[in-house]
Write a protein that holds these residues in place. Structure first.
Motif, PDB file in Angstrom:
ATOM      1  N   GLU A 156      38.557  16.231   7.279  1.00 26.85           N
ATOM      2  CA  GLU A 156      37.625  15.114   7.369  1.00 26.85           C
ATOM      3  C   GLU A 156      36.283  15.548   7.946  1.00 26.85           C
ATOM      4  O   GLU A 156      35.219  15.117   7.484  1.00 26.85           O
ATOM      5  CB  GLU A 156      38.226  13.997   8.220  1.00 26.85           C
ATOM      6  N   LEU A 157      36.330  16.430   8.947  1.00 22.82           N
ATOM      7  CA  LEU A 157      35.094  16.920   9.557  1.00 22.82           C
ATOM      8  C   LEU A 157      34.264  17.693   8.537  1.00 22.82           C
ATOM      9  O   LEU A 157      33.048  17.494   8.411  1.00 22.82           O
ATOM     10  CB  LEU A 157      35.418  17.814  10.751  1.00 22.82           C
ATOM     11  N   VAL A 158      34.923  18.594   7.800  1.00 22.10           N
ATOM     12  CA  VAL A 158      34.216  19.384   6.791  1.00 22.10           C
ATOM     13  C   VAL A 158      33.585  18.469   5.753  1.00 22.10           C
ATOM     14  O   VAL A 158      32.410  18.645   5.379  1.00 22.10           O
ATOM     15  CB  VAL A 158      35.184  20.391   6.142  1.00 22.10           C
ATOM     16  N   ALA A 159      34.326  17.480   5.278  1.00 22.93           N
ATOM     17  CA  ALA A 159      33.789  16.566   4.271  1.00 22.93           C
ATOM     18  C   ALA A 159      32.623  15.761   4.819  1.00 22.93           C
ATOM     19  O   ALA A 159      31.601  15.569   4.131  1.00 22.93           O
ATOM     20  CB  ALA A 159      34.897  15.630   3.782  1.00 22.93           C
TER      21      ALA A 159
ATOM     22  N   LEU B 150      40.986  34.422   2.178  1.00 20.29           N
ATOM     23  CA  LEU B 150      40.174  33.237   2.450  1.00 20.29           C
ATOM     24  C   LEU B 150      40.125  32.326   1.225  1.00 20.29           C
ATOM     25  O   LEU B 150      40.270  31.109   1.349  1.00 20.29           O
ATOM     26  CB  LEU B 150      38.764  33.645   2.858  1.00 20.29           C
ATOM     27  N   ASP B 151      39.910  32.902   0.050  1.00 22.50           N
ATOM     28  CA  ASP B 151      39.864  32.092  -1.173  1.00 22.50           C
ATOM     29  C   ASP B 151      41.170  31.314  -1.353  1.00 22.50           C
ATOM     30  O   ASP B 151      41.154  30.129  -1.716  1.00 22.50           O
ATOM     31  CB  ASP B 151      39.630  32.982  -2.395  1.00 22.50           C
TER      32      ASP B 151
ATOM     33  N   HIS C 262      43.905  24.134   0.427  1.00 22.40           N
ATOM     34  CA  HIS C 262      43.539  22.914   1.147  1.00 22.40           C
ATOM     35  C   HIS C 262      42.429  22.114   0.461  1.00 22.40           C
ATOM     36  O   HIS C 262      41.968  21.100   1.001  1.00 22.40           O
ATOM     37  CB  HIS C 262      43.128  23.262   2.578  1.00 22.40           C
ATOM     38  N   GLY C 263      41.998  22.555  -0.721  1.00 18.39           N
ATOM     39  CA  GLY C 263      40.995  21.813  -1.464  1.00 18.39           C
ATOM     40  C   GLY C 263      39.631  21.772  -0.807  1.00 18.39           C
ATOM     41  O   GLY C 263      38.874  20.806  -0.983  1.00 18.39           O
ATOM     42  N   LEU C 264      39.284  22.824  -0.079  1.00 21.12           N
ATOM     43  CA  LEU C 264      38.027  22.845   0.671  1.00 21.12           C
ATOM     44  C   LEU C 264      36.949  23.738   0.073  1.00 21.12           C
ATOM     45  O   LEU C 264      35.803  23.700   0.510  1.00 21.12           O
ATOM     46  CB  LEU C 264      38.293  23.317   2.114  1.00 21.12           C
ATOM     47  N   ALA C 265      37.299  24.532  -0.930  1.00 20.77           N
ATOM     48  CA  ALA C 265      36.388  25.576  -1.388  1.00 20.77           C
ATOM     49  C   ALA C 265      35.021  25.044  -1.800  1.00 20.77           C
ATOM     50  O   ALA C 265      33.990  25.673  -1.540  1.00 20.77           O
ATOM     51  CB  ALA C 265      37.023  26.345  -2.545  1.00 20.77           C
ATOM     52  N   ALA C 266      34.979  23.875  -2.432  1.00 23.68           N
ATOM     53  CA  ALA C 266      33.716  23.351  -2.964  1.00 23.68           C
ATOM     54  C   ALA C 266      32.725  22.992  -1.868  1.00 23.68           C
ATOM     55  O   ALA C 266      31.523  22.863  -2.143  1.00 23.68           O
ATOM     56  CB  ALA C 266      33.997  22.127  -3.839  1.00 23.68           C
ATOM     57  N   HIS C 267      33.179  22.838  -0.637  1.00 24.69           N
ATOM     58  CA  HIS C 267      32.282  22.450   0.452  1.00 24.69           C
ATOM     59  C   HIS C 267      31.457  23.611   0.995  1.00 24.69           C
ATOM     60  O   HIS C 267      30.464  23.387   1.691  1.00 24.69           O
ATOM     61  CB  HIS C 267      33.081  21.836   1.608  1.00 24.69           C
ATOM     62  N   PHE C 268      31.855  24.847   0.711  1.00 23.02           N
ATOM     63  CA  PHE C 268      31.245  26.004   1.363  1.00 23.02           C
ATOM     64  C   PHE C 268      30.323  26.760   0.414  1.00 23.02           C
ATOM     65  O   PHE C 268      30.708  27.117  -0.697  1.00 23.02           O
ATOM     66  CB  PHE C 268      32.336  26.929   1.907  1.00 23.02           C
ATOM     67  N   CYS C 269      29.106  27.018   0.901  1.00 19.11           N
ATOM     68  CA  CYS C 269      28.114  27.708   0.074  1.00 19.11           C
ATOM     69  C   CYS C 269      28.030  29.197   0.372  1.00 19.11           C
ATOM     70  O   CYS C 269      27.419  29.946  -0.390  1.00 19.11           O
ATOM     71  CB  CYS C 269      26.738  27.072   0.254  1.00 19.11           C
ATOM     72  N   THR C 270      28.626  29.642   1.470  1.00 20.68           N
ATOM     73  CA  THR C 270      28.585  31.060   1.815  1.00 20.68           C
ATOM     74  C   THR C 270      29.890  31.449   2.501  1.00 20.68           C
ATOM     75  O   THR C 270      30.339  30.759   3.428  1.00 20.68           O
ATOM     76  CB  THR C 270      27.364  31.399   2.704  1.00 20.68           C
TER      77      THR C 270
END
Length: 217
Positions: free
Chosen positions: A96-99, A119-120, A126-134
């Motif tokens: 939730e924090l990341v989103a 890491l990938d 956890h379905g988080l990959a799209a949130h990170f740009c680097t």
């Protein structure tokens, strides 16, 4: 508009990866016929790149033996991942924090001692990959606390030092932030104590993700 960048450590900050790390390290030492390191010492080495973690756990061993432990660890960790036995649960509230940060205009990144493959896999599960740009990993950088991961994240994201914060659970994360000239915020649900984080340069230590959100606001 100023670009704000929040860099997260992975194990001990986003996810509780200690079971996989401890299991692979014990398998490596057992396979070499060596006494197993104490588990709390293995957990304290989480965050360092693998060669540095092994050197910290077994400084007396010759380099060729440490290199064999490195290979065995990677084999054990990969086997656990491919067999579906690797468990790296997200800490409550972190998704939730990341989103929320992503939706609020923050650029997000990861700076971790994990391999890029590890890491990938973790972010995808956890379905988080799209949130990170680097994404900065041990594959391409010296171990924490060297500032290389942060420097690369700044260059890749376009953020500047004053608007960047490193968030992590170990003194290695905090020292890396200090060395890179960015803000350092610790979290106390990981593998080093709040006092250690402050002594290493943390400006604050979050009690939980809600408190971390307050510190970033």
């Amino acid at each position: 508009m100023t670009l704000r960048l929040a860099l997260f450590d992975c194990d001990g900050t986003l996810v509780d990866g200690q079971a996989g790390v401890v299991g692979a390290m014990e398998a490596a030492f057992a396979g070499a016929g060596l006494p197993l390191p104490q588990r709390h010492l293995i957990r304290r080495a989480v965050g360092l790149s693998l060669p540095q973690a092994i050197r910290l756990l077994a400084p007396e061993l010759p380099e060729d033996v440490r290199q064999e432990l490195d290979r065995s660890y990677r084999d054990a960790f990969r086997a656990a991942r491919e067999s579906g036995q690797l468990v790296e649960p997200l800490y409550d509230g972190m998704a939730e924090l990341v989103a929320t940060l992503s939706q609020g205009g923050w650029l997000l990144g990861v700076a971790t001692g994990k391999s890029r493959r590890g890491l990938d896999h973790c972010l995808a599960v956890h379905g988080l990959a799209a949130h990170f740009c680097t994404l900065q990993t041990a594959d391409n950088h010296p171990s924490k606390p060297h500032p290389s991961m942060v420097d690369a994240a700044l260059a890749e994201s376009g953020a500047d030092h004053a608007a960047t914060v490193m968030i992590g659970d170990t003194q290695y994360d905090m020292a890396m932030a200090v060395n890179a000239g960015v803000r350092a915020i610790g979290v106390d649900w990981g593998y080093h104590t709040a006092q250690e984080l402050r002594e290493a340069g943390a400006e604050a230590v979050a009690r939980d993700p809600a408190h971390l959100m307050e510190l970033l606001s």
